[in-house]
Design an enzyme around this catalytic site. Structure first.
Site, short mmCIF file in Angstrom:
data_model
loop_
_atom_site.label_atom_id
_atom_site.label_comp_id
_atom_site.label_asym_id
_atom_site.label_seq_id
_atom_site.Cartn_x
_atom_site.Cartn_y
_atom_site.Cartn_z
N ASP A 1 40.69 35.41 40.53
CA ASP A 1 41.91 34.82 41.08
C ASP A 1 41.93 33.30 41.03
O ASP A 1 42.72 32.67 41.75
CB ASP A 1 42.14 35.31 42.51
N GLU B 1 39.29 27.87 45.18
CA GLU B 1 40.19 27.31 44.16
C GLU B 1 41.30 26.48 44.78
O GLU B 1 41.82 25.56 44.15
CB GLU B 1 40.77 28.42 43.27
N HIS C 1 34.36 38.66 46.54
CA HIS C 1 34.69 39.47 45.38
C HIS C 1 33.59 40.48 45.06
O HIS C 1 33.85 41.69 44.97
CB HIS C 1 34.94 38.57 44.16
N GLU D 1 40.56 41.72 37.49
CA GLU D 1 40.22 42.04 38.87
C GLU D 1 40.83 43.38 39.27
O GLU D 1 40.20 44.20 39.94
CB GLU D 1 40.70 40.92 39.79
#
Length: 255
Positions: free
Chosen positions: A151, A121, A142, A241
Site C-alpha cells: 500500500d 508512507e 502486513h 496485496e
C-alpha cells in the site's frame, strides 16, 4: 473548494487547528489518545486529506500524532480483506489516500511524536520529517496478517533510503530508530519530544511567510517524482496485496 469551518470538526480521528497565518495542524488520535488505525480511519483519511488539499487558505500543514505514538496500533474493525467487494473498497481507498496527500499542494511537515509501525508512507510523502528519540519505524502489520505490504511502503522506502536498504526494511520487518533513519535520509531532524511541535511550528511559520504561489508550487515541483511513483505503482501493489489476502482467506476457510 473546502473551507475550514466546514470540515474542522468533521473527522472523529483528527483534531484540526489553524493559526492566523494559515498553518494547519492535524493531530491523528482515537478518543484523544494515540490513534488505533482501522477500516473506518482508512476510509476517513481519504476525505480528510482531500478536504485539507482543497482548502486554499491552508498555507502549510503539520501532520502529527497523539499520545505516545504517531501510529503503532491497528484493529481489524471495519476492514473486509477477504471478499472481492470488501477488498475493492480497500483498494480504492488505498490508492486515493496517497494521491490525496500528494494533492496537498502546500508544504507538508510530518512531526512524528513516537513509533510509526504502520502507514509510514504517510510520513514519507511529507516534505520535512521531524522525529523524537522515541520514534522508530517498522512495517509490522502486513506480514503479521500474512499479506503483501503493497500500500505504498513497497514504493517509498526503497525510494527514500535506497533500494537494497528499503527492501530489507520491508522484508525483515526491521525496526529503524530515529538516529539511523536520519542518517539514511528518512528523517531531517531528531528533537526532544517537548521541542517537536514548537520546532515544526517554527519551520511552518517560516514557510507560511513565503509568497503563497511560491510555497504552493515549490511543493508541487518537489513531489513530481513521488507522484509518478505512486501513480504507477500503488494500484499494482494493492492488487498484489489483495491476491495474498485471498490466499489467507482460503487457508482460514480450510483450517
Amino acid at each position: 473548494m473546502s473551507r475550514f469551518d466546514s470540515y474542522r470538526n468533521r473527522y472523529a480521528n483528527a483534531c484540526l487547528t489553524r493559526s492566523d497565518t494559515g498553518v494547519l495542524e492535524v493531530a491523528l488520535h482515537t478518543d484523544g489518545d494515540k490513534l488505533v488505525f482501522n477500516g473506518h480511519t482508512h476510509e476517513q483519511f481519504v476525505d480528510l486529506f482531500h478536504d485539507i488539499g482543497s482548502d486554499p487558505e491552508n498555507r502549510v500543514v503539520i501532520l502529527t500524532g497523539s499520545g505516545d505514538a504517531f501510529m503503532d496500533a491497528i484493529s481489524p474493525e471495519g476492514f473486509d480483506f477477504f471478499t472481492p467487494l470488501g477488498y475493492d473498497k480497500i483498494f480504492r481507498e488505498g490508492k486515493k489516500v496517497l494521491m490525496n496527500i500528494l494533492d496537498i499542494e502546500v508544504p507538508l511537515i510530518a512531526a512524528l511524536n513516537g513509533p510509526v509501525l504502520l502507514h509510514s508512507e504517510y510520513a514519507l510523502l511529507a516534505d520535512i520529517v521531524l522525529a523524537t528519540p522515541e520514534t522508530v519505524f517498522q512495517d509490522k502489520p502486513h506480514f503479521d496478517f500474512g499479506i503483501v505490504p503493497g500500500d505504498g511502503v513497497n514504493l517509498l522506502w526503497p525510494e527514500v533510503i535506497g533500494s537494497v536498504r528499503g527492501r530489507y526494511f520491508v522484508l525483515t520487518r526491521q525496526v529503524l530508530d530515529a538516529k539511523t533513519a536520519k542518517e539514511w535520509g528518512a528523517v531531517n531532524e531528531v528533537v526532544p519530544a517537548a521541542d517537536l511541535l514548537p520546532r515544526a511550528r517554527e519551520i511552518a511559520e517560516s514557510l507560511a511567510a513565503l509568497p503563497p504561489l511560491t510555497a504552493r508550487y515549490t511543493r508541487i515541483a518537489l513531489t513530481q517524482k513521488l507522484r509518478r511513483i505512486v501513480d504507477e505503482g500503488a494500484g499494482y501493489g494493492l492488487a498484489l496485496e489483495g491476491i495474498s489476502a485471498a490466499e489467507v482467506a482460503r487457508s482460514m476457510a480450510q483450517a
